[in-house]
Design a protein around this motif. Structure first.
Motif, PDB file in Angstrom:
ATOM      1  N   ALA A  25      -6.796   3.181  -6.129  1.00 29.94           N
ATOM      2  CA  ALA A  25      -6.259   4.458  -5.663  1.00 29.94           C
ATOM      3  C   ALA A  25      -7.414   5.300  -5.153  1.00 29.94           C
ATOM      4  O   ALA A  25      -8.571   5.124  -5.569  1.00 29.94           O
ATOM      5  N   TYR A  47     -10.759   1.609  -9.261  1.00 33.35           N
ATOM      6  CA  TYR A  47     -10.151   0.274  -9.310  1.00 33.35           C
ATOM      7  C   TYR A  47      -9.969  -0.117 -10.765  1.00 33.35           C
ATOM      8  O   TYR A  47     -10.832   0.125 -11.612  1.00 33.35           O
ATOM      9  N   ALA A  93     -12.502   7.040  -5.143  1.00 33.87           N
ATOM     10  CA  ALA A  93     -11.511   6.022  -5.493  1.00 33.87           C
ATOM     11  C   ALA A  93     -11.800   5.430  -6.864  1.00 33.87           C
ATOM     12  O   ALA A  93     -12.877   5.617  -7.444  1.00 33.87           O
ATOM     13  N   ALA A 140      -2.809   4.549  -2.626  1.00 37.57           N
ATOM     14  CA  ALA A 140      -2.818   3.605  -3.755  1.00 37.57           C
ATOM     15  C   ALA A 140      -2.352   2.255  -3.254  1.00 37.57           C
ATOM     16  O   ALA A 140      -1.574   2.171  -2.293  1.00 37.57           O
ATOM     17  N   THR A 141      -2.842   1.188  -3.883  1.00 38.50           N
ATOM     18  CA  THR A 141      -2.432  -0.155  -3.470  1.00 38.50           C
ATOM     19  C   THR A 141      -2.425  -1.094  -4.661  1.00 38.50           C
ATOM     20  O   THR A 141      -3.188  -0.921  -5.621  1.00 38.50           O
ATOM     21  N   ARG A 160      -5.366  -2.916  -9.169  1.00 41.18           N
ATOM     22  CA  ARG A 160      -4.831  -1.663  -8.648  1.00 41.18           C
ATOM     23  C   ARG A 160      -5.985  -0.803  -8.173  1.00 41.18           C
ATOM     24  O   ARG A 160      -7.029  -0.735  -8.832  1.00 41.18           O
ATOM     25  N   GLN A 211       0.854  -1.178   0.000  1.00 44.47           N
ATOM     26  CA  GLN A 211       0.000   0.000   0.000  1.00 44.47           C
ATOM     27  C   GLN A 211       0.893   1.231   0.000  1.00 44.47           C
ATOM     28  O   GLN A 211       1.942   1.259   0.656  1.00 44.47           O
TER      29      GLN A 211
END
Length: 724
Positions: A122, A141, A139, A112-113, A120, A92
């Motif tokens: 954020a 994805y 967010a 972000a991860t 992904r 992360q």
């Protein structure tokens, strides 16, 4: 360790270290802190670490440029390229993070991860809860790679006002979500959820399949995956069609401790229809394809295959494959319009193999009476390698029996015992000599019936057969600086006993025979037991091969051979290539140049020099072009009709992601394109899209040709799918 202990340990560490020194491991190995600079702010009660900060508590590790620890609040604030790793969970990232002192919960800005399977996410802000779940605000994805400069939009992403990743239930939930394609919003939903990329399987909707055809109209199929358990799943796929009633398809699979089972079925309530429209009564119609394979122990297993339909044209009407995948079945058939039901047992050992099968057939043709097709109950095959001294060669024992019963037609039973001996040796000069012998005993029982099914005659007979011969080959090898050569002549002399039975057995299992290279040197060249080739013959063949290196490396192999009958009766059909005393020539050329390959096989009449069969296969794969073409010309053994067709497929990569594809089957004898398909497809690391046009020009019954356009879209990691 409680927060007070952590505070004391960290305070002692900071107090003992000089500002320029690296911190050392805290006592009891419970908390670690490394940094270029350590500061204790006694006035505010803060501990500050700056420069390549590394903080670890158990499996949780945090990296940052600055870290401020407030023991009074049990809070850690990290900033500057923050990275958090928690055991095996994905990394992360954040601009700034405020965490509890055990690093289990906190708030992040610029979050972000990375997720499993290239997922992904954020967000402008993120909240991490103690249970490991993460809630994101504003967010998105995606499973697409992101441009470092941020100028290019990903192929697709889900953007939402709120996203929650439930790590316990392996689900990601969205609120006010929209699907963006290349940065443009396409679809909106107030709520949405999909399986977490880390989940192996999760219940949920899969991507729909859209189709439009002249036979069924517009078609929309929406699959739903029900993960019933860790070893069982069901895909429910209702299909809406504009011209006919809806259809429901079910695909069920389950793994057991000893094997697995798969079932595909469909059903609808509808009339029959063809190109002229609907007719008959509405009734329940459908199909079932099922297979299973199970293991008793390491050496023995059993399985089954079921193929059943409500009508001969049901599969073709609704676009199902008439030749389903029989990967787990013991037997397969080439006839695409023949269904095969079987139950089988298999035994394997180091020196033996055996199987027993019960087989039932159904022909998907209205002009064929299924009562005339046999029930094989059973077909048993067994082979074993018998112990022999090494100098004595190899001796194999085999047993084969078949029992065919018909509701309308003759019955047939056969049992065969055989011994097969071979003894290879290398003689002076490199000559390879292999002596071989075959001994076999057959027993038959025939029941002849009339059109009403009444038995009118019964025949029982036995026969003993034998063959022996010598197979000689002498390979010559010549290595070279740029080319290596191989020349290998081969000759076999074979003599076989006559069929000494009182009457010739009915030919059931050797009806279709075509001479080819793999049969040339066989002691018994029939592909079954009923037909026996007696007398003496001589088989000859020559192989020439070369491989070379250099600017264009490659391999070439050429083979030619034929057979000469010296004594004995003509046993094979005229279309086989073995009917005359001097057989047809058989030849093969194989060329491999890496990017181009060619395989040419021909059977040439020994007297007229006409080509009785020709198979040409060529492939090319270079730059952005891939092509594969096969040309076949032969005579159909059953109808004696000349068959000539071309099968071709090609693809062209327009860009790295976009390509066009085509394949088709052309009947040159009738001058018709039997089937063709063309499409445009896109594929990158996160997306697969295909638009396919297909035309089936095979006129079965009165269905007429079929034209359809299909759209398939897959967004990897959504709907339980990943780019594997």
């Amino acid at each position: 360790m409680n927060a007070l202990y952590r505070s004391a340990a960290l305070a002692a560490l900071l107090a003992a270290a000089s500002p320029a020194a690296m911190a050392q491991t805290v006592s009891n190995d419970r908390v670690y802190l490394d940094a270029d600079e350590l500061i204790q702010d006694q006035q505010q009660g803060l501990y500050i670490a700056r420069g390549d900060v590394r903080l670890q508590s158990g499996d949780r590790v945090l990296f940052a440029q600055e870290l401020i620890y407030n023991p009074a609040l049990n809070r850690v604030v990290a900033s500057g390229g923050v990275q958090i790793f928690d055991g095996s969970e994905p990394a992360q990232f954040a601009e700034e993070v405020e965490l509890s002192d055990d690093l289990r919960e906190g708030v992040a800005r610029g979050f972000a991860t990375l997720l499993e399977n290239n997922g992904r996410a954020a967000a402008g802000a993120a909240l991490r809860r103690p249970d490991g779940s993460v809630e994101l605000s504003n967010a998105y994805y995606t499973a697409c790679e992101l441009c470092e400069s941020g100028e290019d939009e990903p192929t697709w992403r889900l953007r939402a006002s709120r996203v929650v990743r439930d790590t316990q239930n392996k689900v990601i939930y969205y609120r006010n979500v929209r699907l963006e394609v290349l940065g443009r919003p396409i679809l909106y939903s107030p709520v949405f959820a999909h399986a977490d990329p880390s989940a192996a399987r999760q219940s949920g909707f899969l991507f729909p399949v859209l189709n439009s055809s002249n036979r069924l109209g517009f078609s929309y199929q929406q699959p739903y995956l029900w993960a019933i358990g860790p070893s069982q799943e069901l895909i429910v796929s209702p299909r809406y069609m504009g011209k006919v009633n809806p259809l429901l398809q079910l695909d069920w699979s389950r793994r057991f401790y000893s094997g697995e089972m798969n079932v595909q079925t469909s059903f609808t309530y509808e009339q029959e229809f063809d190109q002229d429209g609907k007719f008959g009564d509405e009734e329940l119609r459908g199909h079932v394809f099922a297979d299973g394979l199970f293991r008793f122990n390491q050496n023995f297993r059993w399985g089954f295959g079921v193929e059943a339909v409500s009508g001969d044209l049901y599969l073709r009407r609704y676009g199902f494959e008439e030749s389903p995948d029989r990967a787990d079945g013991l037997f397969e058939i080439r006839d695409q319009r023949m269904l095969l039901n079987q139950v089988f047992f298999i035994g394997d050992g180091e020196h033996f193999h055996g199987d027993a099968t019960v087989i039932h057939f159904n022909k998907l043709q209205e002009n064929v009476d299924d009562d005339t097709l046999p029930l094989i109950s059973p077909l048993i095959r067994f082979g074993a390698e018998l112990p022999m001294p090494r100098w004595a060669g190899d001796l194999d024992f085999s047993f084969n029996t078949a029992n065919l019963q018909r509701n309308a037609g003759d019955d047939y039973t056969r049992a065969s015992l055989a011994l097969d001996w071979t003894r290879p040796t290398i003689l002076p000069g490199g000559l390879r000599a292999e002596a071989f012998a075959l001994a076999r005993a057959d027993a038959y029982a025939f029941n002849e019936t009339d059109a009403s099914g009444n038995e009118i005659d019964s025949t029982n007979l036995t026969r003993s057969l034998g063959a022996a011969g010598l197979d000689l080959s002498l390979p010559f090898v010549r290595p070279g600086e740029s080319v290596n050569w191989l020349i290998a002549p081969r000759m076999a002399a074979i003599i076989a006993s006559s069929d000494n039975a009182d009457s010739t057995p009915v030919n059931v299992d050797s009806l279709s025979i075509e001479f080819q290279q793999s049969q040339l040197f066989d002691a018994a060249r029939a592909n079954g037991y009923d037909l026996w080739e007696d007398g003496a013959r001589l088989d000859v063949g020559l192989t020439v091969a070369a491989d070379w290196r250099g600017a264009l490396p490659g391999e070439l192999e050429v083979f030619a051979g034929r057979s000469f009958r010296l004594d004995g009766d003509q046993r094979f059909p005229a279309s086989s290539g073995l009917a005359d005393d001097d057989s047809d020539w058989i030849g093969q050329i194989e060329l491999d140049l890496g990017q181009f390959d060619l395989d040419a096989r021909a059977r040439i009449d020994s007297e007229s020099q006409e080509i009785n069969r020709l198979d040409l296969t060529a492939g090319f794969d270079a730059w952005r072009v891939s092509m594969n073409t096969r040309y076949t010309r032969r005579t159909d053994a059953a109808s004696t009709r000349q068959l000539e067709e071309v099968t071709a497929s090609a693809g062209f990569a327009i860009t790295e992601d976009w390509s066009v594809v085509y394949d088709g089957v052309i009947d040159l004898e009738e001058n018709e394109i039997r089937r063709q398909r063309a499409g445009l497809q896109y594929r990158d690391e996160c997306t697969s899209l295909r638009i396919l046009w297909e035309r089936d020009n095979i006129d079965v019954a009165n269905l007429g040709p079929s034209d359809s356009v299909k759209l398939e879209i897959v967004l990897f990691t959504l709907g339980g799918l990943s780019d594997d």
